[in-house]
Design a protein around this motif. Structure first.
Motif, PDB file in Angstrom:
ATOM      1  N   GLY A  42      15.573  17.727   6.095  1.00 46.73           N
ATOM      2  CA  GLY A  42      15.357  17.945   7.531  1.00 46.73           C
ATOM      3  C   GLY A  42      16.678  18.062   8.268  1.00 46.73           C
ATOM      4  O   GLY A  42      17.005  19.119   8.827  1.00 46.73           O
ATOM      5  N   GLN A 193       9.929  22.660   7.472  1.00 52.56           N
ATOM      6  CA  GLN A 193       9.977  21.198   7.311  1.00 52.56           C
ATOM      7  C   GLN A 193       9.225  20.500   8.447  1.00 52.56           C
ATOM      8  O   GLN A 193       9.174  19.272   8.472  1.00 52.56           O
ATOM      9  CB  GLN A 193      11.429  20.684   7.358  1.00 52.56           C
ATOM     10  CG  GLN A 193      12.387  21.305   6.361  1.00 52.56           C
ATOM     11  CD  GLN A 193      12.240  20.686   4.989  1.00 52.56           C
ATOM     12  OE1 GLN A 193      11.657  19.617   4.835  1.00 52.56           O
ATOM     13  NE2 GLN A 193      12.748  21.378   3.977  1.00 52.56           N
ATOM     14  N   TYR A 195      10.346  20.016  11.355  1.00 53.06           N
ATOM     15  CA  TYR A 195      11.367  19.039  11.752  1.00 53.06           C
ATOM     16  C   TYR A 195      12.085  19.468  13.022  1.00 53.06           C
ATOM     17  O   TYR A 195      12.742  20.509  13.061  1.00 53.06           O
ATOM     18  CB  TYR A 195      12.396  18.885  10.622  1.00 53.06           C
ATOM     19  CG  TYR A 195      13.514  17.916  10.953  1.00 53.06           C
ATOM     20  CD1 TYR A 195      13.313  16.536  10.886  1.00 53.06           C
ATOM     21  CD2 TYR A 195      14.764  18.378  11.334  1.00 53.06           C
ATOM     22  CE1 TYR A 195      14.336  15.648  11.190  1.00 53.06           C
ATOM     23  CE2 TYR A 195      15.801  17.492  11.628  1.00 53.06           C
ATOM     24  CZ  TYR A 195      15.570  16.138  11.561  1.00 53.06           C
ATOM     25  OH  TYR A 195      16.581  15.265  11.864  1.00 53.06           O
TER      26      TYR A 195
END
Ligand code: FMN
Ligand code: 173
Length: 389
Positions: A42, A193, A195
């Protein structure tokens, strides 16, 4: 006699006599892969990633690599002086650390460590609005060094005013207003991700500590952090802004104002007309407009449009000393460095950032000397050719 940044080279070899080698590579392009091994996907994806398929980030490198230096010989480069004047200040070298938000995803010491590293080397550090540490605390870490603040221009006028007042009170002199991020771009590495650091509360320190920001919350931040993050996301940027809005900043900031993210010559002219002091030719390290013009390709046009009305700085893709040389030869007064120092921080904290600064400037000093120049002001487009093969 001015400091010779190239002395770092000899220092490394001398240390080698006792068996010591540098803790980090001296080729800064190697830092990303090392950071990748150190940090989770991340955080490293967030820093290393860029917009779309990465074509703008690649184009930034290609545009610098395509330009080649034509060295000159026998020109007395024994004494060299890398200092430059930027926004009325004399800097020891044509370098500043670019504003990089959410640095605590790289290292717990984050912005204060980067600020101390920059101060130790005499290089200005531009603190991001989206820092993990409040601007007043980072100002303390900067000590006597030049304090520059990057503004993500908040949608709420009172929060904007409050940021400017706080920055002034904390001793920041110049304001860098980032124009290229009214929205975050499509970033597949982060999307894959799922993220986004702010949703974890990272990068919100200036906002959560701000009285005007807090006045807009129904409950204190600690009682309802999710609502505070939502308020931050809605406030952080404003895609509705236009050129006349700059009058508000000019009225509320008496120091130099630099617009970051300018690529078109007409935008440079509008910046000068609006009473701005400088521009950073930048595509945000390829993180915003996928398919955008490479920053180095945009630089000559902006330099010409700026004339003597604006200070022109450059970033996006600088990784080596010869990149610094090329940006200056194309007309930039100084360059900003982004990802490499974030990797230096991730790998070795403050010392890692100092290593990155010293490597870049030692290599630049040597490139300058070996190409037959004793100062940045001696450089011009005539020192480059374009490799069209
Ligand atoms: C992780 C990360 C966060 C960034 N955050 C900011 C920011 O808060 N404000 C800003 O103006 N630019 C931000 N930038 C852009 C940098 O200031 C700079 O324009 C860019 O990194 C230069 O390209 P380079 O990384 O190739 O050197 C960020 C860049 C990265 C990599
Ligand atoms: O990720 C970025 O490029 C960036 O500019 C940013 C924006 C908001 C918060 C932190 C960084």
């Amino acid at each position: 006699m001015a400091k010779h940044w190239a002395d770092f080279q000899y220092e490394i070899y001398l240390n080698g006599l006792t068996g010591a080698v540098p803790r980090l590579p001296t080729d800064l392009t190697r830092l990303e892969a090392l950071t990748e091994r150190r940090l989770g996907p991340g955080p490293v994806g967030y820093v290393a990633g860029s917009a779309g398929d990465g074509s703008t980030a690649r184009a930034n490198r290609a545009a610098l690599e395509r330009r080649r230096i034509v060295p000159r010989m026998l020109r007395d480069v024994h004494e060299r002086d890398l200092s430059v004047e930027v926004l009325g200040r004399c800097l020891p070298a044509p370098l500043a650390l670019a504003p990089v938000g959410v640095l605590s995803i790289m290292h717990p010491d984050a912005e204060p460590a980067a600020a101390r590293a920059a101060a130790a080397q005499g290089v200005p550090y531009i603190l991001s609005s989206a820092s993990s540490t409040p601007m007043e605390q980072v100002a303390e870490a900067m000590g006597d060094a030049e304090r520059w603040f990057q503004l993500y221009w908040p949608k709420d006028r009172e929060v904007a005013r409050s940021f400017l007042n706080r920055a002034r009170a904390a001793g920041y002199t110049a304001l860098f207003v980032t124009l290229d991020t009214p929205l975050l771009s499509w970033r597949p590495r982060d999307l894959d991700q799922a993220y986004l650091p702010f949703l974890h509360g990272v990068g919100t320190a200036n906002y959560f500590s701000d009285p005007a920001f807090r006045a807009g919350l129904a409950k204190p931040v600690h009682e309802d952090p999710d609502a505070a993050v939502t308020h931050f996301v809605g406030m952080f940027a404003d895609p509705g802004k236009t050129w006349p809005d700059l009058a508000f900043l000019r009225e509320n900031w008496d120091g130099p104002i630099v617009l970051k993210g300018v690529l078109h010559p007409d935008d440079a002219r509008q910046a000068a007309d609006a009473g701005m002091d400088g521009v950073v030719v930048s595509n945000h390290g390829g993180r915003q407009v996928a398919g955008a013009v490479a920053a180095a390709d945009a630089l000559p046009g902006v330099v010409e449009a700026a004339g003597d009305r604006l200070t022109v700085l450059f970033d996006s893709g600088v990784r080596t000393g010869d990149d610094v040389f090329k940006a200056l030869a194309l007309g930039a007064r100084a360059v900003l460095l982004g990802r490499p120092y974030a990797y230096g921080l991730a790998l070795d904290g403050q010392a890692g950032v100092e290593h990155v600064i010293r490597c870049l400037l030692a290599e630049f000093d040597l490139t300058l000397a070996l190409s037959g120049h004793a100062s940045p002001s001696a450089l011009s487009p005539a020192d480059l050719v374009e490799d069209t093969a």
